[in-house]
Motif scaffolding. Structure first.
Motif, PDB file in Angstrom:
ATOM      1  N   ARG A 331      30.283  55.019  47.841  1.00 57.35           N
ATOM      2  CA  ARG A 331      29.530  53.845  47.398  1.00 57.35           C
ATOM      3  C   ARG A 331      30.362  53.123  46.346  1.00 57.35           C
ATOM      4  O   ARG A 331      30.792  53.734  45.358  1.00 57.35           O
ATOM      5  N   VAL A 332      30.593  51.836  46.552  1.00 56.64           N
ATOM      6  CA  VAL A 332      31.381  51.039  45.619  1.00 56.64           C
ATOM      7  C   VAL A 332      30.636  49.732  45.363  1.00 56.64           C
ATOM      8  O   VAL A 332      30.175  49.085  46.305  1.00 56.64           O
ATOM      9  N   GLU A 333      30.518  49.340  44.088  1.00 58.59           N
ATOM     10  CA  GLU A 333      29.926  48.047  43.755  1.00 58.59           C
ATOM     11  C   GLU A 333      31.046  47.038  43.582  1.00 58.59           C
ATOM     12  O   GLU A 333      32.003  47.263  42.830  1.00 58.59           O
ATOM     13  N   LEU A 334      30.963  45.932  44.271  1.00 57.79           N
ATOM     14  CA  LEU A 334      32.038  44.953  44.345  1.00 57.79           C
ATOM     15  C   LEU A 334      31.985  44.002  43.143  1.00 57.79           C
ATOM     16  O   LEU A 334      30.974  43.359  42.884  1.00 57.79           O
ATOM     17  N   ASP A 335      33.103  43.904  42.424  1.00 56.58           N
ATOM     18  CA  ASP A 335      33.201  43.003  41.265  1.00 56.58           C
ATOM     19  C   ASP A 335      33.508  41.582  41.726  1.00 56.58           C
ATOM     20  O   ASP A 335      34.239  41.366  42.713  1.00 56.58           O
ATOM     21  N   ASP A 336      32.978  40.590  40.988  1.00 58.99           N
ATOM     22  CA  ASP A 336      33.369  39.201  41.211  1.00 58.99           C
ATOM     23  C   ASP A 336      34.863  39.054  40.936  1.00 58.99           C
ATOM     24  O   ASP A 336      35.384  39.582  39.946  1.00 58.99           O
ATOM     25  N   GLY A 337      35.562  38.327  41.820  1.00 53.59           N
ATOM     26  CA  GLY A 337      36.976  38.080  41.600  1.00 53.59           C
ATOM     27  C   GLY A 337      37.894  39.208  42.010  1.00 53.59           C
ATOM     28  O   GLY A 337      39.111  39.128  41.811  1.00 53.59           O
ATOM     29  N   ALA A 376      30.577  40.056  58.583  1.00 54.79           N
ATOM     30  CA  ALA A 376      30.028  39.708  57.277  1.00 54.79           C
ATOM     31  C   ALA A 376      31.147  39.218  56.381  1.00 54.79           C
ATOM     32  O   ALA A 376      32.331  39.426  56.654  1.00 54.79           O
ATOM     33  N   GLU A 377      30.765  38.538  55.316  1.00 54.76           N
ATOM     34  CA  GLU A 377      31.715  38.169  54.268  1.00 54.76           C
ATOM     35  C   GLU A 377      31.254  38.825  52.984  1.00 54.76           C
ATOM     36  O   GLU A 377      30.085  38.718  52.594  1.00 54.76           O
ATOM     37  N   LEU A 378      32.167  39.539  52.319  1.00 53.99           N
ATOM     38  CA  LEU A 378      31.813  40.286  51.120  1.00 53.99           C
ATOM     39  C   LEU A 378      31.649  39.346  49.933  1.00 53.99           C
ATOM     40  O   LEU A 378      32.373  38.347  49.816  1.00 53.99           O
ATOM     41  N   ARG A 379      30.699  39.691  49.059  1.00 57.84           N
ATOM     42  CA  ARG A 379      30.443  38.899  47.857  1.00 57.84           C
ATOM     43  C   ARG A 379      30.404  39.811  46.645  1.00 57.84           C
ATOM     44  O   ARG A 379      30.032  40.989  46.747  1.00 57.84           O
ATOM     45  N   GLY A 380      30.767  39.259  45.492  1.00 56.99           N
ATOM     46  CA  GLY A 380      30.635  40.006  44.256  1.00 56.99           C
ATOM     47  C   GLY A 380      29.195  40.434  44.054  1.00 56.99           C
ATOM     48  O   GLY A 380      28.262  39.665  44.295  1.00 56.99           O
ATOM     49  N   GLY A 381      28.985  41.673  43.618  1.00 61.79           N
ATOM     50  CA  GLY A 381      27.637  42.222  43.454  1.00 61.79           C
ATOM     51  C   GLY A 381      27.175  43.040  44.635  1.00 61.79           C
ATOM     52  O   GLY A 381      26.204  43.802  44.521  1.00 61.79           O
ATOM     53  N   VAL A 383      26.880  46.060  47.154  1.00 64.17           N
ATOM     54  CA  VAL A 383      27.101  47.509  47.117  1.00 64.17           C
ATOM     55  C   VAL A 383      27.592  47.908  48.510  1.00 64.17           C
ATOM     56  O   VAL A 383      26.891  47.709  49.504  1.00 64.17           O
ATOM     57  N   LEU A 384      28.812  48.448  48.572  1.00 62.12           N
ATOM     58  CA  LEU A 384      29.444  48.768  49.852  1.00 62.12           C
ATOM     59  C   LEU A 384      29.368  50.262  50.126  1.00 62.12           C
ATOM     60  O   LEU A 384      29.718  51.075  49.271  1.00 62.12           O
ATOM     61  N   ILE A 385      28.908  50.621  51.311  1.00 61.97           N
ATOM     62  CA  ILE A 385      28.945  52.004  51.779  1.00 61.97           C
ATOM     63  C   ILE A 385      30.058  52.086  52.820  1.00 61.97           C
ATOM     64  O   ILE A 385      30.008  51.397  53.840  1.00 61.97           O
ATOM     65  N   SER A 386      31.067  52.915  52.532  1.00 62.12           N
ATOM     66  CA  SER A 386      32.266  52.942  53.364  1.00 62.12           C
ATOM     67  C   SER A 386      32.589  54.353  53.813  1.00 62.12           C
ATOM     68  O   SER A 386      32.189  55.332  53.172  1.00 62.12           O
ATOM     69  N   LYS A 387      33.337  54.435  54.916  1.00 63.06           N
ATOM     70  CA  LYS A 387      33.729  55.731  55.486  1.00 63.06           C
ATOM     71  C   LYS A 387      35.241  55.788  55.609  1.00 63.06           C
ATOM     72  O   LYS A 387      35.889  54.821  55.996  1.00 63.06           O
ATOM     73  N   PHE A 396      40.566  52.178  47.854  1.00 62.83           N
ATOM     74  CA  PHE A 396      39.549  51.184  48.193  1.00 62.83           C
ATOM     75  C   PHE A 396      38.745  50.793  46.951  1.00 62.83           C
ATOM     76  O   PHE A 396      38.403  49.610  46.761  1.00 62.83           O
ATOM     77  N   GLU A 397      38.454  51.767  46.098  1.00 57.57           N
ATOM     78  CA  GLU A 397      37.698  51.492  44.878  1.00 57.57           C
ATOM     79  C   GLU A 397      38.482  50.538  43.975  1.00 57.57           C
ATOM     80  O   GLU A 397      37.891  49.661  43.333  1.00 57.57           O
ATOM     81  N   GLU A 398      39.796  50.682  43.930  1.00 56.27           N
ATOM     82  CA  GLU A 398      40.617  49.776  43.119  1.00 56.27           C
ATOM     83  C   GLU A 398      40.547  48.340  43.647  1.00 56.27           C
ATOM     84  O   GLU A 398      40.516  47.377  42.881  1.00 56.27           O
ATOM     85  N   LEU A 399      40.499  48.189  44.977  1.00 55.71           N
ATOM     86  CA  LEU A 399      40.396  46.862  45.566  1.00 55.71           C
ATOM     87  C   LEU A 399      39.074  46.169  45.209  1.00 55.71           C
ATOM     88  O   LEU A 399      38.989  44.944  45.188  1.00 55.71           O
ATOM     89  N   ALA A 400      38.040  46.977  44.957  1.00 54.67           N
ATOM     90  CA  ALA A 400      36.714  46.427  44.641  1.00 54.67           C
ATOM     91  C   ALA A 400      36.565  46.040  43.184  1.00 54.67           C
ATOM     92  O   ALA A 400      35.572  45.400  42.809  1.00 54.67           O
ATOM     93  N   GLN A 401      37.532  46.416  42.358  1.00 63.06           N
ATOM     94  CA  GLN A 401      37.448  46.134  40.918  1.00 63.06           C
ATOM     95  C   GLN A 401      38.268  44.896  40.577  1.00 63.06           C
ATOM     96  O   GLN A 401      39.362  44.685  41.110  1.00 63.06           O
ATOM     97  N   ALA A 402      37.722  44.086  39.669  1.00 60.24           N
ATOM     98  CA  ALA A 402      38.423  42.859  39.248  1.00 60.24           C
ATOM     99  C   ALA A 402      39.575  43.203  38.310  1.00 60.24           C
ATOM    100  O   ALA A 402      39.532  44.202  37.600  1.00 60.24           O
TER     101      ALA A 402
END
Length: 402
Positions: A331-337, A376-381, A383-387, A396-402
């Motif tokens: 589970r990763v929460e996507l940061d804006d930017g 889909a198109e990902l947006r900041g905010g 919550v991504l469930i990935s395998k 992948f977690e680093e890519l989700a962080q601003a």
């Protein structure tokens, strides 16, 4: 009733020293296969698949008894009882999933009516799953899965084999296909027929439906398909929450269960309204059974993760059991930017240099989107469930962080 059912349920189960870890691994794999087989049995109105579900349900009953016996023998102090209580909850939950799958299979075996619209809708939501017996003249007989290399060449996977009474739930590259094996194949409709033919020597005729739709019935069918997918995701996340001792993942399981409960209420209302316009309202009975069983599966997922939610230390034996899988859910929460913000996703694959596959998105204010059903198109905010693999997860977690 299948003749084996009465005999299997009456066999005595005596205590024998077994590895709790091995039993938990088999229960987890069995529960996941049961969900697959039961819905596919309904989809195809396939009595052979439904009978396999009842065989597996009987097997699960034995595994559950053996796990309970082993856990009782292992408790020697209040501290051990506290640590093993969540393990008992996991055992019970797997049994509940098994019972729910059995109830789904009985929609077919007991000829409980189901509207044709249900089978017309499901092929758009799931890959095909078929059962076939390996023929002596098959091109695959006597060869290993690595040698056949089905998945890379056709996209079809052998997800399980039954050899007499023995189940091979996670066949690996070295698993050899033998004559008279009962093989369970999953893959795209475009290629599964050819593989089935080469495996069994018989032709595969996919189900054909031409059902007039009623608006409320169409909504009910779409909802039950979504409930099914969310419930399967909840089970996957529940086991992952144990692996990582992650309260965040466990909370997502609870969020999914709340969503499935809300959807069941809407599903029941639409089904009842559809009855007024249906030519044969009794045909909706199986749909109601399916909704109830699906909701039980999502409830069981919460029970699996209950120890994590209650902040009880997860017993090491459970960690070992869940770690048997090479793939993990994160589970990763996507940061804006971030690098992922604004990225398009097609069939679960984000348009970035990443090896994780996104299977679901929880978007604040909009609910759950299962990416396998649409792009889909990902947006900041989000919550991504990935395998993917453990190594890919950290990148992948680093890519989700601003």
């Amino acid at each position: 009733m299948d003749p084996f059912e009465g005999e299997a349920s009456s066999r005595p189960v005596e205590y024998e020293p077994v590895s709790v870890k091995d039993v938990l691994v088999e229960m987890k794999d069995t529960a996941e296969l049961l969900i697959d087989l039961s819905y596919s049995a309904v989809l195809h109105r396939n009595e052979a698949l439904a009978t396999e579900v009842l065989r597996l349900e009987e097997r699960m009953d034995v595994l559950e008894l053996r796990a309970r016996m082993s856990l009782m023998m292992a408790v020697r102090s209040p501290d051990e009882a506290e640590k093993l209580a969540p393990v008992l909850g996991i055992v019970t939950a797997a049994g509940q999933i098994s019972d729910a799958a059995g109830d789904i299979a009985k929609i077919v075996l007991e000829d409980i009516r189901l509207p044709e619209a249900m089978r017309a809708a499901l092929p758009e939501a799931v890959e095909m799953l078929v059962r076939g017996v390996v023929d002596a003249e098959s091109a695959y007989e006597g060869r290993t899965l690595a040698d056949i290399d089905l998945e890379s060449e056709t996209g079809v996977r052998v997800i399980a084999l039954r050899r007499g009474d023995e189940w091979l739930l996670n066949p690996g590259p070295d698993t050899r296909i033998e004559v008279d094996d009962v093989a369970f194949l999953r893959g795209p409709e475009s290629s599964i027929g050819d593989v089935f033919g080469r495996m069994t020597g018989k032709s595969y005729d996919p189900p054909v439906t031409d059902a007039p739709m009623i608006d409320d019935l169409e909504r009910a069918v779409d909802t039950i398909v979504h409930m099914k997918n969310l419930s399967e995701l909840a089970v996957d996340l529940a086991y992952s929450s144990i692996l990582f001792d992650s309260e965040e993942l466990a909370e997502e399981v609870r969020n999914l269960e709340v969503e499935v409960d809300a959807m069941e209420s809407r599903f029941e209302a639409w089904t009842l309204r559809a009855a007024a316009d249906a030519d044969d309202p009794v045909a909706l009975r199986g749909l109601i059974h399916l909704g109830s069983a699906t909701e039980v599966i999502s409830d069981a997922a919460v029970d699996i993760s209950e120890g994590v939610l209650r902040d009880i230390d997860v017993h090491p034996v459970v960690h070992l059991a869940v770690q048997e899988s090479d793939e993990i859910l994160t589970r990763v929460e996507l940061d804006d930017g971030s690098d992922l913000d604004g990225t398009s996703v097609t069939a679960g694959v984000p348009d970035v240099d990443a090896t994780m596959s996104i299977i679901a998105i929880r978007r604040p204010g909009e609910g759950w989107l299962l990416v396998g059903e649409a792009g889909a198109e990902l947006r900041g905010g989000d919550v991504l469930i990935s395998k993917g693999t453990r190594t890919a997860a950290s990148a992948f977690e680093e890519l989700a962080q601003a």
